[in-house]
Write an enzyme that holds these catalytic residues in place. Sequence first.
Site, short mmCIF file in Angstrom:
data_model
loop_
_atom_site.label_atom_id
_atom_site.label_comp_id
_atom_site.label_asym_id
_atom_site.label_seq_id
_atom_site.Cartn_x
_atom_site.Cartn_y
_atom_site.Cartn_z
N TYR A 230 0.82 -1.21 0.00
CA TYR A 230 0.00 0.00 0.00
C TYR A 230 0.86 1.27 0.00
O TYR A 230 0.69 2.15 0.85
CB TYR A 230 -0.96 0.00 1.20
CG TYR A 230 -1.78 -1.25 1.29
CD1 TYR A 230 -2.75 -1.54 0.35
CD2 TYR A 230 -1.56 -2.17 2.31
CE1 TYR A 230 -3.50 -2.70 0.41
CE2 TYR A 230 -2.29 -3.35 2.38
CZ TYR A 230 -3.25 -3.60 1.43
OH TYR A 230 -3.99 -4.77 1.49
N TYR B 203 -13.18 -7.12 5.38
CA TYR B 203 -11.94 -7.26 4.60
C TYR B 203 -11.53 -8.72 4.63
O TYR B 203 -11.49 -9.35 5.70
CB TYR B 203 -10.82 -6.40 5.20
CG TYR B 203 -9.49 -6.61 4.51
CD1 TYR B 203 -9.20 -5.99 3.31
CD2 TYR B 203 -8.54 -7.47 5.06
CE1 TYR B 203 -7.99 -6.22 2.65
CE2 TYR B 203 -7.33 -7.70 4.42
CZ TYR B 203 -7.06 -7.07 3.21
OH TYR B 203 -5.88 -7.30 2.57
N ASP C 223 -14.15 -16.08 8.41
CA ASP C 223 -12.77 -15.67 8.12
C ASP C 223 -12.13 -15.28 9.45
O ASP C 223 -12.35 -14.20 9.98
CB ASP C 223 -12.79 -14.48 7.16
CG ASP C 223 -11.40 -13.90 6.92
OD1 ASP C 223 -10.43 -14.35 7.56
OD2 ASP C 223 -11.29 -12.97 6.11
N LYS D 93 -2.34 -15.86 9.52
CA LYS D 93 -1.61 -14.90 10.36
C LYS D 93 -0.89 -15.57 11.52
O LYS D 93 0.25 -15.99 11.39
CB LYS D 93 -2.55 -13.79 10.85
CG LYS D 93 -2.89 -12.76 9.79
CD LYS D 93 -3.53 -11.53 10.38
CE LYS D 93 -3.94 -10.52 9.32
NZ LYS D 93 -2.82 -9.90 8.63
#
Length: 426
Positions: A15, A143, A247, A276
Amino acid sequence: MTPLEFDQHHLWHPYTNVAKPGPTFRVTEAEGAWLTLDDGARVIDAMSSWWCMLHGHRNPRITGAIHAQLDKLPHVMFGGLTHDPAIELGRKLLEMSPPSMQRIFYCDSGSVAVEVGMKMAVQYQYSVSQTQRSKFVTIRSGYHGDTWKAMSVCDPVTGMHHLFQGALSIQYFIDKPKIRIDEDWNPDEAENGLAALRETLEKHNDIAAFILEPVVQGTGGMYFYHPEFLNQARAICDEHGVLLIFDEIATGFGRTGQMFGTDHTNIEPDILCLGKALTGGHISFACTMTNDRVAEGIGHGEPGIFMHGPTFMGNPLACVAAKASLDILSEGGWVRQTQRIEAQMSEELAPAKSFKGVEDVRVLGGIAVIEMDHTVSADVAHGLAKENGVYLRPFAKNIYSMPPFICSEDEISQITAALLKLAKVL
């Protein structure tokens, strides 16, 4: 050209604008909660390196497992072959995860775990003769990753991927749950947000699954919502033949104060995406778990095999890292750690509620958020990292921290002081 100059001229960071890369620090070493920079300065990694480094950097049990595995079997394809690290990790995952999750598909990253979960849902529906069911419904401000299909279920307006709208599959979006986790549940479906889900499923028969982050929305806004929404959404999905995908890339492995976000509820999903913190942050790895109904449904349909297979699926180094991390979590210390972090951050961040420009302050488990009424600058926050001795990376309107569970009380106080300072200056 110095190393940092080379980095800024040639390496593309997440980003960022390559023409204006912004402040970047060169890390030379990491241990525990601390990062050491090239000039010797030390800063606390208050982000757990994007939420994955639960046990701190260079945890000796995890690095030891990787070192030992490296000399025996760094990698082998998973097609037609298997190995003890994958099997032992699988046993541990079944021991710790919701009981109905009986089938494990190893993947490379969280985004891929979501892709796999979405493919599972579509292929299951195809296999049970619901071939029209190929779309998804989700909630706004969610997200789910940066890969192609995952982007399609990120918020198309406020999310990071809105500019790809014309190229992505069009999915169904409903408003995020209206009742926060600390509020009383309102049984009126129009008020609690369930009416929109019910209406969408009644109107459209092409939906394969409802996908969302349970209890805590991460990058979409750090919003904490009431778990009863999920309990009742499960029943609505069942009524309409729609699968439920959780998720848990960000919420899994203790971050919310429960082992999984699912554990805040009294239901289980059909498909569970993990990543993660699966390896304690030491190496990229993820998995998608599902129940026997979905897995066997796929197996009994056409073409009879699940159509996905990454090259590095089941990598032995990642498997032993994940097993070591889960062993640490199984010992239960994370419960006391997250309870202490939650209590301390709640108390020390309370003054921010009266700061000018602060819209909300919220803490849950090992997550603390100061939400501003305006967009904040990550570059300004980075510029203060050395001065504060804390590395923070705000986004949108949120100044937040997900610290390593191992942080001491003094380290947590240093983090909260930095959060308060940023809330005053950003």
